[in-house]
Design a protein around this motif. Structure first.
Motif, PDB file in Angstrom:
ATOM      1  N   GLN A 183      39.111  45.154  40.853  1.00  0.00           N
ATOM      2  CA  GLN A 183      40.476  44.647  40.895  1.00  0.00           C
ATOM      3  C   GLN A 183      41.143  44.927  42.236  1.00  0.00           C
ATOM      4  OE1 GLN A 183      41.935  42.700  38.678  1.00  0.00           O
ATOM      5  NE2 GLN A 183      43.776  42.567  39.937  1.00  0.00           N
ATOM      6  N   SER A 184      40.853  46.080  42.816  1.00  0.00           N
ATOM      7  CA  SER A 184      41.470  46.430  44.109  1.00  0.00           C
ATOM      8  C   SER A 184      41.074  45.437  45.194  1.00  0.00           C
ATOM      9  CB  SER A 184      41.071  47.846  44.526  1.00  0.00           C
ATOM     10  OG  SER A 184      39.657  47.954  44.660  1.00  0.00           O
ATOM     11  N   TRP A 185      39.842  44.968  45.162  1.00  0.00           N
ATOM     12  CA  TRP A 185      39.393  43.981  46.148  1.00  0.00           C
ATOM     13  C   TRP A 185      39.987  42.604  45.852  1.00  0.00           C
ATOM     14  CZ3 TRP A 185      33.458  44.895  47.331  1.00  0.00           C
ATOM     15  CH2 TRP A 185      33.341  46.042  48.116  1.00  0.00           C
ATOM     16  N   ARG A 186      40.123  42.273  44.575  1.00  0.00           N
ATOM     17  CA  ARG A 186      40.743  40.993  44.232  1.00  0.00           C
ATOM     18  C   ARG A 186      42.149  40.919  44.826  1.00  0.00           C
ATOM     19  NH1 ARG A 186      39.016  39.919  37.845  1.00  0.00           N
ATOM     20  NH2 ARG A 186      36.881  40.709  38.050  1.00  0.00           N
ATOM     21  N   GLU A 187      42.859  42.025  44.741  1.00  0.00           N
ATOM     22  CA  GLU A 187      44.219  42.060  45.265  1.00  0.00           C
ATOM     23  C   GLU A 187      44.219  42.109  46.791  1.00  0.00           C
ATOM     24  OE1 GLU A 187      45.912  45.445  43.356  1.00  0.00           O
ATOM     25  OE2 GLU A 187      45.819  44.552  41.346  1.00  0.00           O
ATOM     26  N   GLU A 188      43.379  42.942  47.367  1.00  0.00           N
ATOM     27  CA  GLU A 188      43.336  43.092  48.826  1.00  0.00           C
ATOM     28  C   GLU A 188      42.995  41.778  49.522  1.00  0.00           C
ATOM     29  OE1 GLU A 188      40.675  45.408  52.267  1.00  0.00           O
ATOM     30  OE2 GLU A 188      40.468  45.962  50.148  1.00  0.00           O
ATOM     31  N   PHE A 189      42.016  41.050  48.975  1.00  0.00           N
ATOM     32  CA  PHE A 189      41.536  39.828  49.617  1.00  0.00           C
ATOM     33  C   PHE A 189      42.151  38.561  49.026  1.00  0.00           C
ATOM     34  CE2 PHE A 189      37.846  42.771  50.300  1.00  0.00           C
ATOM     35  CZ  PHE A 189      37.948  42.839  51.685  1.00  0.00           C
ATOM     36  N   GLU A 190      43.139  38.706  48.142  1.00  0.00           N
ATOM     37  CA  GLU A 190      43.824  37.566  47.529  1.00  0.00           C
ATOM     38  C   GLU A 190      42.820  36.584  46.917  1.00  0.00           C
ATOM     39  OE1 GLU A 190      46.602  35.738  50.192  1.00  0.00           O
ATOM     40  OE2 GLU A 190      47.961  37.451  50.169  1.00  0.00           O
ATOM     41  N   ILE A 191      42.024  37.098  45.987  1.00  0.00           N
ATOM     42  CA  ILE A 191      41.017  36.294  45.298  1.00  0.00           C
ATOM     43  C   ILE A 191      41.553  35.929  43.915  1.00  0.00           C
ATOM     44  CG2 ILE A 191      38.681  36.289  44.346  1.00  0.00           C
ATOM     45  CD1 ILE A 191      38.036  38.446  46.539  1.00  0.00           C
ATOM     46  N   SER A 192      41.655  34.639  43.654  1.00  0.00           N
ATOM     47  CA  SER A 192      42.109  34.173  42.336  1.00  0.00           C
ATOM     48  C   SER A 192      40.909  34.061  41.396  1.00  0.00           C
ATOM     49  CB  SER A 192      42.791  32.811  42.468  1.00  0.00           C
ATOM     50  OG  SER A 192      43.946  32.908  43.280  1.00  0.00           O
ATOM     51  N   VAL A 193      41.082  34.504  40.163  1.00  0.00           N
ATOM     52  CA  VAL A 193      39.982  34.534  39.200  1.00  0.00           C
ATOM     53  C   VAL A 193      40.342  33.701  37.973  1.00  0.00           C
ATOM     54  CG1 VAL A 193      38.564  36.000  37.714  1.00  0.00           C
ATOM     55  CG2 VAL A 193      39.234  36.811  39.994  1.00  0.00           C
ATOM     56  N   VAL A 194      39.496  32.730  37.657  1.00  0.00           N
ATOM     57  CA  VAL A 194      39.668  31.887  36.481  1.00  0.00           C
ATOM     58  C   VAL A 194      38.778  32.442  35.368  1.00  0.00           C
ATOM     59  CG1 VAL A 194      39.415  29.563  35.526  1.00  0.00           C
ATOM     60  CG2 VAL A 194      40.162  29.874  37.906  1.00  0.00           C
ATOM     61  N   PRO A 195      39.352  32.829  34.232  1.00  0.00           N
ATOM     62  CA  PRO A 195      38.548  33.469  33.176  1.00  0.00           C
ATOM     63  C   PRO A 195      37.738  32.503  32.334  1.00  0.00           C
ATOM     64  CG  PRO A 195      40.836  33.371  32.500  1.00  0.00           C
ATOM     65  CD  PRO A 195      40.791  32.838  33.904  1.00  0.00           C
ATOM     66  N   LEU A 196      36.524  32.939  31.974  1.00  0.00           N
ATOM     67  CA  LEU A 196      35.783  32.300  30.902  1.00  0.00           C
ATOM     68  C   LEU A 196      36.295  32.896  29.594  1.00  0.00           C
ATOM     69  CD1 LEU A 196      33.842  32.113  33.512  1.00  0.00           C
ATOM     70  CD2 LEU A 196      32.033  31.672  31.847  1.00  0.00           C
ATOM     71  N   SER A 197      35.723  32.492  28.469  1.00  0.00           N
ATOM     72  CA  SER A 197      36.198  32.970  27.171  1.00  0.00           C
ATOM     73  C   SER A 197      35.073  33.563  26.350  1.00  0.00           C
ATOM     74  CB  SER A 197      36.854  31.833  26.377  1.00  0.00           C
ATOM     75  OG  SER A 197      38.017  31.383  27.027  1.00  0.00           O
ATOM     76  N   ILE A 198      35.436  34.563  25.515  1.00  0.00           N
ATOM     77  CA  ILE A 198      34.521  35.177  24.557  1.00  0.00           C
ATOM     78  C   ILE A 198      35.053  34.868  23.162  1.00  0.00           C
ATOM     79  CG2 ILE A 198      33.382  37.304  23.822  1.00  0.00           C
ATOM     80  CD1 ILE A 198      35.366  37.574  26.910  1.00  0.00           C
ATOM     81  N   HIS A 199      34.143  34.532  22.243  1.00  0.00           N
ATOM     82  CA  HIS A 199      34.535  34.214  20.878  1.00  0.00           C
ATOM     83  C   HIS A 199      33.809  35.132  19.900  1.00  0.00           C
ATOM     84  CE1 HIS A 199      36.037  30.474  22.687  1.00  0.00           C
ATOM     85  NE2 HIS A 199      34.853  30.412  23.294  1.00  0.00           N
ATOM     86  N   PHE A 200      34.574  35.914  19.155  1.00  0.00           N
ATOM     87  CA  PHE A 200      34.048  36.707  18.042  1.00  0.00           C
ATOM     88  C   PHE A 200      34.505  36.025  16.765  1.00  0.00           C
ATOM     89  CE2 PHE A 200      33.494  40.519  20.800  1.00  0.00           C
ATOM     90  CZ  PHE A 200      32.269  40.963  20.324  1.00  0.00           C
ATOM     91  N   GLY A 201      33.635  35.214  16.168  1.00  0.00           N
ATOM     92  CA  GLY A 201      34.061  34.457  14.999  1.00  0.00           C
ATOM     93  C   GLY A 201      35.216  33.540  15.364  1.00  0.00           C
ATOM     94  N   ASN A 202      36.352  33.706  14.686  1.00  0.00           N
ATOM     95  CA  ASN A 202      37.528  32.875  14.958  1.00  0.00           C
ATOM     96  C   ASN A 202      38.440  33.453  16.025  1.00  0.00           C
ATOM     97  OD1 ASN A 202      36.850  30.940  12.978  1.00  0.00           O
ATOM     98  ND2 ASN A 202      37.746  32.217  11.359  1.00  0.00           N
TER      99      ASN A 202
END
Length: 286
Positions: A17-36
């Motif tokens: 996370q510290s590098w994401r903030e330092e280098f201004e990296i935008s992160v698009v999340p994938l999804s996890i599904h546990f049943g519903n």
């Protein structure tokens, strides 16, 4: 924004996370599904909570790629913030359809967007993004950033010791690792990602945990130029103590230029299972 060229990746990158903030990296999340129940990777469910739940749940989780709209929203926010150009690095197209969502989102967008298939995941993806970010800090343009990332991708070594093969098998992402026969599921498989194709292949398995981690260490360093500065991540699926011991062995034996430990994202952990441990990195040699 500090930079006119924005960097985007997906949540399988495992960049701290510290590098994401330092280098201004935008992160698009994938999804996890546990049943519903559906969770955004790295947003709604911590890795620690995920691995605890993975071991006790009878229902095997599934994963899904972001929708094109998720990328569009990110691109628009970056443009509104001053971006004139965007580079997107995604998980290997052999592992996920995430890149197709990014490509659909980039169609007819009003600023240039470069979509890159990292042919990897976790820090095999993350190191490419960081290399591009560091090149950007030195004044590189988009094409120079892409060239730097390509060189890192071609040098990448990524070996994973699984505590079990059943999660990779259940998730349907096993690829050529099916060469491990079902009758041998009690062994400790060793797999790797081919950086030229983004496909998972089997390596040399072991019959005990200690032998597996030792084999991981030895096989990984066969594929790095140890005479050049090395950038290495120890990755783990809720196996922090073993990861710390492995990191110390790496540090004492090879003195890499850069070394850190990271827990693997839930989306990847759904396929590799609890207690997996890995080494991922590259050397600066040509």
């Amino acid at each position: 924004m500090k930079y006119p060229i924005a960097l985007v990746t997906d949540s399988t990158c495992d960049i701290p996370q510290s590098w994401r903030e330092e280098f201004e990296i935008s992160v698009v999340p994938l999804s996890i599904h546990f049943g519903n129940d559906t969770y955004r990777d790295g947003v709604d469910l911590s890795p620690e909570s995920f691995y605890e739940r993975l071991e006790r749940e009878e229902v095997h989780p599934t994963t899904s790629q972001p929708a094109p709209q998720d990328f569009i929203n990110t691109f628009q926010a970056l443009q509104d913030g001053g971006a004139k150009e965007i580079i997107v690095f995604t998980i290997s197209s052999a592992m996920s359809g995430t890149i197709e969502s990014a490509r659909l989102a980039a169609q007819d967008f009003s600023i240039p967007i470069h979509i890159v298939d990292s042919k990897n995941n976790s820090m095999g993806l993350g190191w490419q993004v960081i290399a591009a970010a560091r090149a950007r800090e030195q004044g590189a343009n988009a094409w120079e950033m892409l060239e730097v990332a390509t060189k890192v991708r071609q040098k990448m070594a990524y070996y994973i010791s699984l505590n079990t093969l059943k999660y990779l098998e259940k998730g349907g992402r096993i690829g050529n690792a099916t060469k491990f026969l079902a009758s041998l599921l009690q062994i400790k498989p060793l797999i790797y990602v081919d950086p030229s194709t983004g496909i998972v292949h089997p390596s040399i398995p072991a019959r005990s945990r200690s032998a597996a981690i030792d084999g991981l260490f030895k096989e990984f360093f066969k594929h790095l130029n140890i005479t050049s500065p090395m950038h290495i991540t120890v990755l783990h699926n809720a196996a922090r103590d073993e990861a710390e011991a492995l990191a110390e062995r790496v540090r004492e034996t090879y003195h890499p230029a850069e070394l850190f430990i990271s827990i693997v994202s839930p989306v990847l952990g759904a396929h590799t299972g609890p207690k997996a441990i890995a080494l991922c990195g590259y050397s600066e040699s040509d």
